[in-house]
Scaffold this motif. Structure first.
Motif, PDB file in Angstrom:
ATOM      1  N   ILE A   1       0.834  -1.225   0.051  1.00 11.58           N
ATOM      2  CA  ILE A   1      -0.028   0.058   0.083  1.00 11.58           C
ATOM      3  C   ILE A   1       0.879   1.250   0.024  1.00 11.58           C
ATOM      4  O   ILE A   1       1.472   1.656   1.016  1.00 11.58           O
ATOM      5  CB  ILE A   1      -1.072   0.011   1.127  1.00 11.58           C
ATOM      6  CG1 ILE A   1      -1.914  -1.186   1.115  1.00 11.58           C
ATOM      7  CG2 ILE A   1      -1.861   1.181   1.185  1.00 11.58           C
ATOM      8  CD1 ILE A   1      -2.656  -1.597   0.219  1.00 11.58           C
TER       9      ILE A   1
ATOM     10  N   LYS B   1      -0.113   4.316  -0.591  1.00 13.07           N
ATOM     11  CA  LYS B   1      -0.772   5.532  -0.374  1.00 13.07           C
ATOM     12  C   LYS B   1       0.174   6.684   0.242  1.00 13.07           C
ATOM     13  O   LYS B   1       0.790   6.255   1.290  1.00 13.07           O
ATOM     14  CB  LYS B   1      -2.068   5.551   0.270  1.00 13.07           C
ATOM     15  CG  LYS B   1      -1.856   5.072   1.692  1.00 13.07           C
ATOM     16  CD  LYS B   1      -3.317   4.549   2.343  1.00 13.07           C
ATOM     17  CE  LYS B   1      -3.100   4.321   3.758  1.00 13.07           C
ATOM     18  NZ  LYS B   1      -4.324   3.778   4.082  1.00 13.07           N
TER      19      LYS B   1
ATOM     20  N   ASN C   1      -5.499   4.350  -2.033  1.00  9.73           N
ATOM     21  CA  ASN C   1      -6.765   4.336  -1.669  1.00  9.73           C
ATOM     22  C   ASN C   1      -7.566   5.788  -1.995  1.00  9.73           C
ATOM     23  O   ASN C   1      -8.540   6.078  -1.693  1.00  9.73           O
ATOM     24  CB  ASN C   1      -6.905   4.050  -0.115  1.00  9.73           C
ATOM     25  CG  ASN C   1      -6.172   5.674   0.667  1.00  9.73           C
ATOM     26  OD1 ASN C   1      -5.535   6.147  -0.107  1.00  9.73           O
ATOM     27  ND2 ASN C   1      -6.867   5.656   1.935  1.00  9.73           N
TER      28      ASN C   1
ATOM     29  N   VAL D   1      -7.999   0.143  -2.779  1.00 11.62           N
ATOM     30  CA  VAL D   1      -8.218  -0.308  -1.690  1.00 11.62           C
ATOM     31  C   VAL D   1      -9.322   0.328  -0.667  1.00 11.62           C
ATOM     32  O   VAL D   1      -9.477   0.104   0.429  1.00 11.62           O
ATOM     33  CB  VAL D   1      -7.070  -0.697  -0.670  1.00 11.62           C
ATOM     34  CG1 VAL D   1      -6.242  -1.831  -1.415  1.00 11.62           C
ATOM     35  CG2 VAL D   1      -6.199   0.295  -0.230  1.00 11.62           C
TER      36      VAL D   1
ATOM     37  N   MET E   1     -13.577  -8.413   1.556  1.00  8.71           N
ATOM     38  CA  MET E   1     -12.624  -7.759   2.277  1.00  8.71           C
ATOM     39  C   MET E   1     -13.064  -7.190   3.729  1.00  8.71           C
ATOM     40  O   MET E   1     -14.164  -7.042   3.777  1.00  8.71           O
ATOM     41  CB  MET E   1     -12.083  -6.548   1.314  1.00  8.71           C
ATOM     42  CG  MET E   1     -11.135  -5.502   1.772  1.00  8.71           C
ATOM     43  SD  MET E   1     -11.814  -4.083   2.503  1.00  8.71           S
ATOM     44  CE  MET E   1     -10.813  -2.986   2.256  1.00  8.71           C
TER      45      MET E   1
ATOM     46  N   ILE F   1     -11.772  -4.392   7.280  1.00 11.70           N
ATOM     47  CA  ILE F   1     -10.756  -3.821   7.986  1.00 11.70           C
ATOM     48  C   ILE F   1     -11.173  -3.834   9.524  1.00 11.70           C
ATOM     49  O   ILE F   1     -12.158  -3.081   9.917  1.00 11.70           O
ATOM     50  CB  ILE F   1     -10.645  -2.188   7.660  1.00 11.70           C
ATOM     51  CG1 ILE F   1     -10.516  -2.104   6.114  1.00 11.70           C
ATOM     52  CG2 ILE F   1      -9.740  -1.514   8.248  1.00 11.70           C
ATOM     53  CD1 ILE F   1     -10.669  -0.849   5.491  1.00 11.70           C
TER      54      ILE F   1
ATOM     55  N   MET G   1      -3.345  -6.037   7.725  1.00 13.44           N
ATOM     56  CA  MET G   1      -2.705  -4.806   7.488  1.00 13.44           C
ATOM     57  C   MET G   1      -1.298  -4.947   8.363  1.00 13.44           C
ATOM     58  O   MET G   1      -1.029  -5.966   8.860  1.00 13.44           O
ATOM     59  CB  MET G   1      -3.660  -3.844   7.701  1.00 13.44           C
ATOM     60  CG  MET G   1      -4.680  -3.662   7.082  1.00 13.44           C
ATOM     61  SD  MET G   1      -6.078  -2.515   7.632  1.00 13.44           S
ATOM     62  CE  MET G   1      -5.301  -0.841   7.800  1.00 13.44           C
ATOM     63  N   THR G   2      -0.632  -3.815   8.504  1.00 16.00           N
ATOM     64  CA  THR G   2       0.832  -3.974   9.138  1.00 16.00           C
ATOM     65  C   THR G   2       0.376  -4.505  10.656  1.00 16.00           C
ATOM     66  O   THR G   2       1.357  -5.383  10.697  1.00 16.00           O
ATOM     67  CB  THR G   2       1.252  -2.592   9.141  1.00 16.00           C
ATOM     68  OG1 THR G   2       1.701  -2.004   7.843  1.00 16.00           O
ATOM     69  CG2 THR G   2       2.411  -2.502  10.162  1.00 16.00           C
TER      70      THR G   2
ATOM     71  N   ARG H   1      -2.874  -6.407   3.008  1.00 21.11           N
ATOM     72  CA  ARG H   1      -2.755  -5.073   2.297  1.00 21.11           C
ATOM     73  C   ARG H   1      -1.778  -4.204   3.515  1.00 21.11           C
ATOM     74  O   ARG H   1      -2.346  -3.831   4.501  1.00 21.11           O
ATOM     75  CB  ARG H   1      -3.844  -4.394   2.242  1.00 21.11           C
ATOM     76  CG  ARG H   1      -5.202  -5.156   1.463  1.00 21.11           C
ATOM     77  CD  ARG H   1      -6.363  -4.381   1.617  1.00 21.11           C
ATOM     78  NE  ARG H   1      -6.853  -3.855   2.860  1.00 21.11           N
ATOM     79  CZ  ARG H   1      -7.386  -4.694   3.697  1.00 21.11           C
ATOM     80  NH1 ARG H   1      -8.070  -5.889   3.190  1.00 21.11           N
ATOM     81  NH2 ARG H   1      -7.896  -4.050   5.043  1.00 21.11           N
ATOM     82  N   VAL H   2      -0.429  -4.264   2.895  1.00 25.74           N
ATOM     83  CA  VAL H   2       0.556  -3.627   3.894  1.00 25.74           C
ATOM     84  C   VAL H   2       1.135  -2.463   3.575  1.00 25.74           C
ATOM     85  O   VAL H   2       1.763  -2.430   2.367  1.00 25.74           O
ATOM     86  CB  VAL H   2       1.469  -4.867   4.128  1.00 25.74           C
ATOM     87  CG1 VAL H   2       2.581  -4.333   5.224  1.00 25.74           C
ATOM     88  CG2 VAL H   2       0.952  -6.228   4.702  1.00 25.74           C
ATOM     89  N   GLY H   3       1.118  -1.500   4.097  1.00 23.53           N
ATOM     90  CA  GLY H   3       1.781  -0.274   4.075  1.00 23.53           C
ATOM     91  C   GLY H   3       2.863   0.163   4.844  1.00 23.53           C
ATOM     92  O   GLY H   3       3.915   0.013   4.685  1.00 23.53           O
ATOM     93  N   THR H   4       2.541   0.468   5.942  1.00 19.68           N
ATOM     94  CA  THR H   4       3.600   1.024   6.990  1.00 19.68           C
ATOM     95  C   THR H   4       4.641   0.137   7.187  1.00 19.68           C
ATOM     96  O   THR H   4       5.840   0.661   7.241  1.00 19.68           O
ATOM     97  CB  THR H   4       2.862   1.129   8.445  1.00 19.68           C
ATOM     98  OG1 THR H   4       1.913   1.880   8.062  1.00 19.68           O
ATOM     99  CG2 THR H   4       3.717   1.715   9.253  1.00 19.68           C
TER     100      THR H   4
ATOM    101  N   ARG I   1       3.359   7.004   7.601  1.00 25.13           N
ATOM    102  CA  ARG I   1       2.751   7.780   6.685  1.00 25.13           C
ATOM    103  C   ARG I   1       2.933   9.206   7.434  1.00 25.13           C
ATOM    104  O   ARG I   1       2.539   9.585   8.562  1.00 25.13           O
ATOM    105  CB  ARG I   1       1.449   7.584   6.284  1.00 25.13           C
ATOM    106  CG  ARG I   1       1.269   6.405   5.263  1.00 25.13           C
ATOM    107  CD  ARG I   1      -0.090   6.232   4.814  1.00 25.13           C
ATOM    108  NE  ARG I   1      -0.754   5.604   5.788  1.00 25.13           N
ATOM    109  CZ  ARG I   1      -1.056   4.222   6.296  1.00 25.13           C
ATOM    110  NH1 ARG I   1      -0.151   3.426   5.641  1.00 25.13           N
ATOM    111  NH2 ARG I   1      -1.500   3.672   7.014  1.00 25.13           N
TER     112      ARG I   1
END
Ligand code: PLP
Length: 236
Positions: free
Chosen positions: A34, A36, A57, A78, A160, A162, A201-202, A217-220, A226
């Motif tokens: 992810i 973003k 996103n 996402v 999906m 969250i 996620m993270t 869905r992994v961002g951090t 962020r």
């Protein structure tokens, strides 16, 4: 390799371990990075480390970022898709994770028809029944499925979620189990395949893999923290 490459390696290893522990194949889990709020330069670092699947996103941000990057990447949407952004979003994304109500699905179907497209979607389920969250209520989705299945342009590939933000990763497990069981029930009731579960996620992606996620869905954990919204690289 840089920090992002090291992070990716760590996340992939953790997915692999969780898959192995639960008797699954690591290839059955896609890592959606992810990106973003992170600019194209940081995405290139992830590409250099072998990542080709990314998630955004915000349509506005994606419209600026995606053309700056190689065209062989795969992009997933996402977030919560706003009706007036559908037309711009359709050509950019191969999968929409957050389709969260019947009216949005109808609009997506209509615009897809006008544009000659066949979007693949996941249905977002509000697993904890939080009033502030987008998504189908788990106990209402079965009723709404008839309306969704009547939309000929959309391919529903799974669910999906969250889960509520929690201190402990383990707190997410029951929501992941609920999502999987809801998927199994829908498959049976509607005699259809819903192969994908986008969850994790993270803070909890390894738990999600243990409970059957096919996409995390992994961002951090890949790109780092962020920036606060006012300092985001792209506005939406
Ligand atoms: C931002 C976001 C993620 C990634 O969150 P991290 O905690 O940074 O891994 C995953 N899914 C959705 C829908 C998001 O908006």
């Amino acid at each position: 390799m840089g920090v992002i490459g090291d992070n990716l390696e760590r996340v992939r290893a953790r997915i692999g371990d969780a898959a192995k522990c639960s008797g699954r194949k690591v290839d059955d889990v896609d890592l959606v990075a992810i990106s973003k709020t992170h600019d194209a330069e940081r995405v290139r670092e992830a590409i250099a480390a072998g990542q080709t699947l990314f998630g955004e996103n915000k349509v506005q941000e994606a419209r600026a970022k995606i053309p700056e990057l190689p065209s062989n990447l795969r992009w997933h949407f996402v977030g919560h898709l706003q009706r007036n952004k559908i037309r711009h979003a359709l050509p950019l994304f191969e999968l929409f994770h957050g389709i969260d109500d019947v009216d949005l699905a109808r609009d997506l179907n209509r615009v897809a028809e006008e544009m000659g497209m066949h979007p693949r979607i996941l249905l977002e389920v509000n697993v904890a029944g939080e009033g502030s969250k987008f998504g189908f209520q788990p106990n209402k989705l079965r009723e709404q499925m008839e309306s969704l299945l009547a939309l000929p342009r959309l391919t529903i590939e799974g669910l999906m979620c969250i889960p509520p933000l929690a201190e402990e990763a383990e707190h997410s497990r029951k929501f992941f189990v609920d999502l999987r069981e809801l998927r199994d029930a829908l498959e049976e009731e509607f005699a259809m395949k819903l192969p994908h579960l986008s969850m994790g996620m993270t803070n909890d992606y390894w738990i999600a893999v243990e409970e059957g996620a096919t996409m995390v869905r992994v961002g951090t954990a890949i790109f780092g923290e962020r920036a606060k919204p006012k300092r985001e690289v792209y506005a939406d």
